[in-house]
Design an enzyme around this catalytic site. Structure first.
Site, PDB file in Angstrom:
ATOM      1  N   LYS A  69     -26.237  -5.192 -54.798  1.00  0.00           N
ATOM      2  CA  LYS A  69     -27.273  -4.155 -54.927  1.00  0.00           C
ATOM      3  C   LYS A  69     -28.016  -4.275 -56.264  1.00  0.00           C
ATOM      4  O   LYS A  69     -29.249  -4.298 -56.300  1.00  0.00           O
ATOM      5  CB  LYS A  69     -26.652  -2.756 -54.790  1.00  0.00           C
ATOM      6  CG  LYS A  69     -26.006  -2.533 -53.424  1.00  0.00           C
ATOM      7  CD  LYS A  69     -25.386  -1.156 -53.294  1.00  0.00           C
ATOM      8  CE  LYS A  69     -24.207  -0.927 -54.218  1.00  0.00           C
ATOM      9  NZ  LYS A  69     -23.054  -1.816 -53.951  1.00  0.00           N
ATOM     10  N   THR A  70     -27.250  -4.331 -57.364  1.00  0.00           N
ATOM     11  CA  THR A  70     -27.885  -4.458 -58.682  1.00  0.00           C
ATOM     12  C   THR A  70     -28.671  -5.771 -58.760  1.00  0.00           C
ATOM     13  O   THR A  70     -29.798  -5.812 -59.260  1.00  0.00           O
ATOM     14  CB  THR A  70     -26.808  -4.421 -59.788  1.00  0.00           C
ATOM     15  OG1 THR A  70     -26.128  -3.168 -59.692  1.00  0.00           O
ATOM     16  CG2 THR A  70     -27.422  -4.544 -61.165  1.00  0.00           C
ATOM     17  N   ASP A 114     -29.002   3.484 -60.406  1.00  0.00           N
ATOM     18  CA  ASP A 114     -27.717   3.073 -59.852  1.00  0.00           C
ATOM     19  C   ASP A 114     -26.901   4.326 -59.537  1.00  0.00           C
ATOM     20  O   ASP A 114     -27.101   5.376 -60.160  1.00  0.00           O
ATOM     21  CB  ASP A 114     -26.988   2.208 -60.884  1.00  0.00           C
ATOM     22  CG  ASP A 114     -26.028   1.227 -60.234  1.00  0.00           C
ATOM     23  OD1 ASP A 114     -25.899   1.242 -59.001  1.00  0.00           O
ATOM     24  OD2 ASP A 114     -25.418   0.432 -60.980  1.00  0.00           O
ATOM     25  N   THR A 163     -23.075   3.308 -53.229  1.00  0.00           N
ATOM     26  CA  THR A 163     -21.965   2.850 -52.400  1.00  0.00           C
ATOM     27  C   THR A 163     -21.688   3.890 -51.318  1.00  0.00           C
ATOM     28  O   THR A 163     -20.859   3.665 -50.455  1.00  0.00           O
ATOM     29  CB  THR A 163     -20.688   2.678 -53.247  1.00  0.00           C
ATOM     30  OG1 THR A 163     -20.552   3.838 -54.078  1.00  0.00           O
ATOM     31  CG2 THR A 163     -20.773   1.451 -54.123  1.00  0.00           C
ATOM     32  N   ARG A 222     -18.892 -10.729 -55.682  1.00  0.00           N
ATOM     33  CA  ARG A 222     -18.332 -10.449 -57.011  1.00  0.00           C
ATOM     34  C   ARG A 222     -16.900 -10.941 -57.094  1.00  0.00           C
ATOM     35  O   ARG A 222     -16.487 -11.536 -58.080  1.00  0.00           O
ATOM     36  CB  ARG A 222     -18.379  -8.955 -57.331  1.00  0.00           C
ATOM     37  CG  ARG A 222     -17.623  -8.631 -58.632  1.00  0.00           C
ATOM     38  CD  ARG A 222     -17.622  -7.166 -58.979  1.00  0.00           C
ATOM     39  NE  ARG A 222     -18.951  -6.734 -59.362  1.00  0.00           N
ATOM     40  CZ  ARG A 222     -19.477  -5.563 -59.017  1.00  0.00           C
ATOM     41  NH1 ARG A 222     -18.778  -4.721 -58.279  1.00  0.00           N
ATOM     42  NH2 ARG A 222     -20.684  -5.244 -59.407  1.00  0.00           N
TER      43      ARG A 222
HETATM   44  N1  ATP Z   1     -26.256 -12.660 -52.289  1.00  0.00           N
HETATM   45  C1  ATP Z   1     -25.715 -13.120 -53.412  1.00  0.00           C
HETATM   46  N2  ATP Z   1     -25.823 -14.415 -53.741  1.00  0.00           N
HETATM   47  C2  ATP Z   1     -25.225 -14.896 -54.860  1.00  0.00           C
HETATM   48  N3  ATP Z   1     -24.508 -14.140 -55.717  1.00  0.00           N
HETATM   49  C3  ATP Z   1     -24.376 -12.841 -55.443  1.00  0.00           C
HETATM   50  C4  ATP Z   1     -24.983 -12.258 -54.294  1.00  0.00           C
HETATM   51  N4  ATP Z   1     -24.691 -10.943 -54.266  1.00  0.00           N
HETATM   52  C5  ATP Z   1     -23.947 -10.705 -55.353  1.00  0.00           C
HETATM   53  N5  ATP Z   1     -23.742 -11.831 -56.063  1.00  0.00           N
HETATM   54  C6  ATP Z   1     -22.920 -11.959 -57.267  1.00  0.00           C
HETATM   55  O1  ATP Z   1     -21.981 -10.905 -57.281  1.00  0.00           O
HETATM   56  C7  ATP Z   1     -22.033 -10.152 -58.470  1.00  0.00           C
HETATM   57  C8  ATP Z   1     -21.991  -8.674 -58.135  1.00  0.00           C
HETATM   58  O2  ATP Z   1     -23.194  -8.275 -57.534  1.00  0.00           O
HETATM   59  P1  ATP Z   1     -23.904  -6.878 -57.922  1.00  0.00           P
HETATM   60  O3  ATP Z   1     -23.581  -6.519 -59.315  1.00  0.00           O
HETATM   61  O4  ATP Z   1     -25.338  -7.014 -57.559  1.00  0.00           O
HETATM   62  O5  ATP Z   1     -23.159  -5.904 -56.913  1.00  0.00           O
HETATM   63  P2  ATP Z   1     -23.426  -4.349 -56.636  1.00  0.00           P
HETATM   64  O6  ATP Z   1     -23.663  -4.225 -55.171  1.00  0.00           O
HETATM   65  O7  ATP Z   1     -24.468  -3.843 -57.557  1.00  0.00           O
HETATM   66  O8  ATP Z   1     -22.020  -3.705 -56.975  1.00  0.00           O
HETATM   67  P3  ATP Z   1     -21.676  -2.202 -57.528  1.00  0.00           P
HETATM   68  O9  ATP Z   1     -21.739  -1.288 -56.335  1.00  0.00           O
HETATM   69  O10 ATP Z   1     -20.270  -2.317 -58.024  1.00  0.00           O
HETATM   70  O11 ATP Z   1     -22.659  -1.882 -58.598  1.00  0.00           O
HETATM   71  C9  ATP Z   1     -23.333 -10.573 -59.179  1.00  0.00           C
HETATM   72  O12 ATP Z   1     -23.105 -10.788 -60.535  1.00  0.00           O
HETATM   73  C10 ATP Z   1     -23.742 -11.868 -58.527  1.00  0.00           C
HETATM   74  O13 ATP Z   1     -23.388 -12.952 -59.347  1.00  0.00           O
HETATM   75 MG    MG Z   2     -24.336  -2.533 -59.135  1.00  0.00          MG
END
Ligand code: ATP
Ligand code: MG
Length: 342
Positions: A69-70, A114, A163, A222
Site C-alpha cells: 500500500k505505502t 496511512d 488494513t 515484505r
Molecule cells: N508489488 C510489489 N513488488 C515488489 N516489492 C513489493 C511489492 N509490494 C510490496 N513490496 C515490498 O514489500 C515492502 C512492504 O510494502 P509496503 O510497505 O508498501 O506495505 P504496506 O501495504 O504499506 O504495509 P503496512 O500495512 O504494514 O503499512 C516494501 O518495502 C517493498 O519492498
Molecule cells: Mg504501509
C-alpha cells in the site's frame, strides 16, 4: 547469533528494517510485481489524469500489512511527477492537525494518509469537506473572538491506506473515486519480488532458494524480503555465502519460520485456539489476551493469512480450529471439538 549482531538488532531493529525495506521499494508502476487488476486500474486512472492535466480522484488502498500500500502511494506520486506529503491517522488527533497539513498542500500534490481508519472523528469531518470541495475551515483566534475562515485549497489527491477497510465510515469511503484492494501474492510473484530484491542487494539467489523462501512468505512481499535478508545473513555467517536451497532451509529453521511460513505469532494463536480453547469457538479478544497481543494485531497480522489457508475459521460465535489446524499442529482434536470444513 554473534554478539555484535545481536546488539545491533536489539538497538535499532526497527530502523534497520525500515531502511532496508525502503531500499527495496519499487519506484514505478511497471516495477511493481503482481496485483495485476489493481495495477491496470490504477494505471488507467493515472494516465487519464495526466492526459487531462488534472489531479486524479482520491485513491483508497486496502489490504493486509506488507502487500504494497505505502509502495503504491509513493508510486502514484512518482507517476504523476508530483511530491507526496505523508501523515497517518494516529498522527491526526485534532482537526487542527489536519487543517495545518491541508492548508500547506501545493497544487497537484499527493497527501498520503496511512492507517486512515484511525483518524480522529472531528478531523474526519474536516477531511470530507476538503476531499469533496477542496475547502478547509481554519479557526483563527480563541474563545469568543474565534473566527472560522474558509480557505480554498488547490486540487490535490488523497491516497488513503488501511488494513481495515471495514472500519471506514461510509461517507469517507464514498469520497474515494478509486478503491484498490490488494490480495496476497502467489509463489511465482513472490519469486519475482525476491529475484528483483536479490539483484538490488547484489546477492546471487539460487532459483530453488527463491522458491523455498517464497513458499514460506505468507503471500507477503515484505516477509519475502525480510526472509531473504535473514537467509543472506545466515549464508554469510554460517554458510559459504551461497544462497542455495540448503542455506534457505537452514536459515528459516533458525528464525522459526515453519514449512508453510507460519511464524511464532501464528503458531501461538493456533496453539491457544486448539489447546487452551479446545478448538473454539473463542472470541478474538480472548484469543489475543491468551497470546499476549492486541486484538488488532491478531486480526490484521495473523488472521487473514490463517483464514485464507484454512487454518482458522471465523464464525459468528468466534474463531474455530479446522481439521487442517489440528493436523498442522500434530494434535488430535477432542471428539467433541467443532471442526469446520471437516
Ligand atoms: N508489488 C510489489 N513488488 C515488489 N516489492 C513489493 C511489492 N509490494 C510490496 N513490496 C515490498 O514489500 C515492502 C512492504 O510494502 P509496503 O510497505 O508498501 O506495505 P504496506 O501495504 O504499506 O504495509 P503496512 O500495512 O504494514 O503499512 C516494501 O518495502 C517493498 O519492498
Ligand atoms: Mg504501509
Amino acid at each position: 547469533m554473534a554478539e555484535g549482531l545481536e546488539r545491533l538488532v536489539s538497538a535499532g531493529a526497527e530502523d534497520v528494517e525500515r531502511a532496508a525495506e525502503a531500499a527495496l521499494r519499487p519506484k514505478r508502476l511497471d516495477e511493481f510485481v503482481g496485483q495485476r487488476v489493481v495495477r491496470d486500474q490504477l494505471g488507467l486512472v493515472l494516465e487519464a489524469a495526466l492526459a487531462r492535466g488534472r489531479a486524479p480522484d482520491h485513491v483508497l488502498l486496502s489490504g493486509p500489512p506488507g502487500l504494497g500500500k505505502t509502495t503504491l502511494a509513493m508510486i502514484i506520486a512518482a507517476e504523476l511527477g508530483t511530491s507526496v506529503r505523508i501523515t497517518s491517522g494516529p498522527a491526526i488527533q485534532h482537526a487542527g492537525d489536519l487543517a495545518a497539513v491541508l492548508s500547506s498542500l501545493e497544487e497537484g500534490e499527493v497527501l498520503f494518509l496511512d492507517e486512515i481508519h484511525r483518524i480522529a472523528r472531528p478531523a474526519e469531518e474536516l477531511l470530507y469537506v476538503a476531499m469533496e470541495d477542496f475547502r478547509v475551515d481554519v479557526v483563527v483566534g480563541k474563545g469568543a473572538g474565534a473566527n472560522a475562515i474558509g480557505l480554498t485549497l488547490p486540487p490535490f489527491t488523497v491516497v488513503g491506506a488501511t488494513t481495515r477497510a471495514g472500519l471506514l465510515p461510509a461517507p469517507l469511503r464514498d469520497r474515494f473515486g478509486f478503491t484498490g484492494h490488494l490480495e496476497f501474492y502467489d509463489d511465482d510473484e513472490l519469486v519475482q519480488v525476491l529475484v528483483r530484491s536479490a539483484g538490488l542487494l547484489g546477492v546471487d539467489l539460487h532459483r530453488a532458494a527463491a522458491n523455498e523462501i517464497a513458499r514460506r512468505s505468507r503471500g507477503t512481499p515484505r516477509i519475502a524480503n525480510r526472509l531473504l535478508r535473514r537467509v543472506r545473513d545466515w549464508a554469510q555467517v554460517r554458510g559459504d555465502g551461497t544462497l542455495d536451497r540448503a542455506a534457505a532451509r537452514a536459515a528459516l529453521e533458525v528464525y522459526e519460520v515453519d514449512e508453510i511460513g507460519l511464524d511464532r505469532l501464528d503458531r501461538a494463536v493456533l496453539h491457544a485456539l486448539c489447546v487452551r480453547f479446545g478448538g473454539g469457538p473463542v472470541g478474538l479478544t480472548t484469543l489475543a489476551v491468551a497470546v499476549g497481543e492486541e486484538p488488532e494485531t491478531v486480526e490484521t497480522v495473523a488472521e487473514p493469512f490463517l483464514v485464507r489457508e484454512g487454518l482458522m475459521g471465523r464464525t459468528p460465535r468466534g474463531r474455530v480450529a479446522t481439521t487442517r489446524t489440528w493436523q498442522h499442529l500434530h494434535l488430535r482434536p477432542p471428539p467433541t471439538a467443532p471442526t469446520l470444513f471437516a
